[in-house]
Scaffold this motif. Sequence first.
Motif, PDB file in Angstrom:
ATOM      1  N   GLY A 198       1.098  -0.827  -0.170  1.00  0.00           N
ATOM      2  CA  GLY A 198      -0.066   0.296   0.337  1.00  0.00           C
ATOM      3  C   GLY A 198       1.038   1.759  -0.120  1.00  0.00           C
ATOM      4  N   ILE A 199       2.054   0.654   1.053  1.00  0.00           N
ATOM      5  CA  ILE A 199       3.130   2.148   0.985  1.00  0.00           C
ATOM      6  C   ILE A 199       3.524   2.561  -0.583  1.00  0.00           C
ATOM      7  CG2 ILE A 199       4.785   3.391   1.823  1.00  0.00           C
ATOM      8  CD1 ILE A 199       4.231   2.151   4.043  1.00  0.00           C
ATOM      9  N   ALA A 200       3.493   1.078  -1.080  1.00  0.00           N
ATOM     10  CA  ALA A 200       4.199   1.423  -2.455  1.00  0.00           C
ATOM     11  C   ALA A 200       3.701   2.488  -3.460  1.00  0.00           C
ATOM     12  CB  ALA A 200       5.049   0.600  -3.012  1.00  0.00           C
ATOM     13  N   GLU A 201       2.064   1.968  -3.688  1.00  0.00           N
ATOM     14  CA  GLU A 201       0.925   2.830  -4.434  1.00  0.00           C
ATOM     15  C   GLU A 201       1.131   3.432  -3.743  1.00  0.00           C
ATOM     16  OE1 GLU A 201      -1.045   1.504  -6.662  1.00  0.00           O
ATOM     17  OE2 GLU A 201       0.327  -0.196  -6.934  1.00  0.00           O
ATOM     18  N   PHE A 202       0.651   4.125  -2.663  1.00  0.00           N
ATOM     19  CA  PHE A 202       1.308   5.640  -2.057  1.00  0.00           C
ATOM     20  C   PHE A 202       2.122   6.805  -3.181  1.00  0.00           C
ATOM     21  CE2 PHE A 202       2.462   9.203   0.378  1.00  0.00           C
ATOM     22  CZ  PHE A 202       1.610  10.315   0.758  1.00  0.00           C
ATOM     23  N   VAL A 203       3.365   6.318  -2.661  1.00  0.00           N
ATOM     24  CA  VAL A 203       4.764   6.984  -2.948  1.00  0.00           C
ATOM     25  C   VAL A 203       4.661   6.678  -4.830  1.00  0.00           C
ATOM     26  CG1 VAL A 203       6.465   7.086  -3.697  1.00  0.00           C
ATOM     27  CG2 VAL A 203       5.657   6.279  -1.416  1.00  0.00           C
ATOM     28  N   ALA A 204       4.380   5.716  -5.412  1.00  0.00           N
ATOM     29  CA  ALA A 204       4.405   5.139  -6.558  1.00  0.00           C
ATOM     30  C   ALA A 204       3.307   6.853  -7.411  1.00  0.00           C
ATOM     31  CB  ALA A 204       4.037   4.353  -7.369  1.00  0.00           C
ATOM     32  N   THR A 205       1.961   6.809  -6.799  1.00  0.00           N
ATOM     33  CA  THR A 205       0.982   7.302  -7.526  1.00  0.00           C
ATOM     34  C   THR A 205       0.794   8.972  -7.130  1.00  0.00           C
ATOM     35  OG1 THR A 205      -0.732   6.064  -7.396  1.00  0.00           O
ATOM     36  CG2 THR A 205      -1.474   7.753  -7.492  1.00  0.00           C
TER      37      THR A 205
END
Length: 307
Positions: free
Chosen positions: A57-64
Motif C-alpha cells: 500500500g505504501i508503494a502504491e501511495f508513493v508511486a501515485t
Amino acid sequence: MEAKEQDVSLGANKFPERQPIGTAAQSQDDGKDYQEPPPAPLFEPSELTSWSFYRAGIAEFVATFLFLYITILTVMGVSRADSKCKTVGIQGIAWAFGGMIFALVYCTAGISGGHINPAVTFGLFLARKLSLTRALFYMVMQCLGAICGAGVVKGFEGKRLYGTLGGGANYVHSGYTKGDGLGAEIVGTFVLVYTVFSATDAKRSARDSHVPVSHQRHVTNNFFKKLIKKILAPLPIGFAVFLVHLATIPITGTGINPARSLGAAIIFNDDLGWDEHWIFWVGPFIGAFLAAVYHVVVIRAIPFKSK
C-alpha cells in the motif's frame, strides 16, 4: 540452424493456440512451463496482519504521488507558456504520463503489482487477481498519493497561478459532449487495462521468454532473458498510456485514472473540476470491467472442463 529450428518448434508447441470452444485456456496442461496463480479469495483477513500488505500500500501511495507530481507539473508547464511551440506540447504531456507509468510499474511491480490506478486495481480484482481487502486498500492509498502529489505541485506553482492554469483537472473540453467524454474514458481505460492483462499474462510471459540459445552463450542470454522479462510488462503498459493520451487529451485531458482525476480536482477545488468529475470514475470503471470480461471470457476462456 536445424538445432535452432527445433528449439523454436519446441517452444511454439508448448503453447498451442487452437482449443475447442468452451474449453479452458487456463487448464493445467501437462508439460507446460508456466504457473497460473490461484484465484485470490474475496476476503483475506490474514492480510491485515502482514507487513507485505502495508508495504504494498505504501508503494502504491508513493508511486501515485510521484506520478501526479511529474505529470501535473508537466501540464502546468505547457499551460503557462504563451506559445505551445516553446513547450513540450501535447506529445510531451503524453510522454510524461506514459513514461512515468513505465518507470513506476517497473519499480513497484515486484512489491504491489504496480497498479497506480484504481481502474487497473478494479479490473484485476474482477479477474480475481487480488482480494477485495487489498483492492480497497490500494484504491485508498492511490487516491491519497494523488492528492499529495497534486498538492506539492500547487505549492510550487502558487495558489493563484495554479488556479489560473486549471490545476491539471480533467473536464470535457469545448466542442465535445458529456457522452463524448464518457466514451473516450471508457475506450481509453479499456485499452490500458486490456494491455495490463495481456502484458502480465503468465502464459504469454512464458512464451516470450523462450529464446533458443547455444550452450556457450547460455549465461549471457539468461541475463538478457531475465532483463527482457522484467521490462516486458511495464513497456507496453506505459506505451498504451502514451497513445491513449495522444488521442484523448483534446477531449477530456485524459483521465483513465480516477485517482489522478480526484487528486487534481480536490487540489484545484473549482466547479470546472467537479461538474463532470463523475465521468472520470464511471468511464474508467466501465472500461476496466469490459477489459476484465474480455480477457477472462474471450481471450483466456471461461475454465469449463472439456469432455
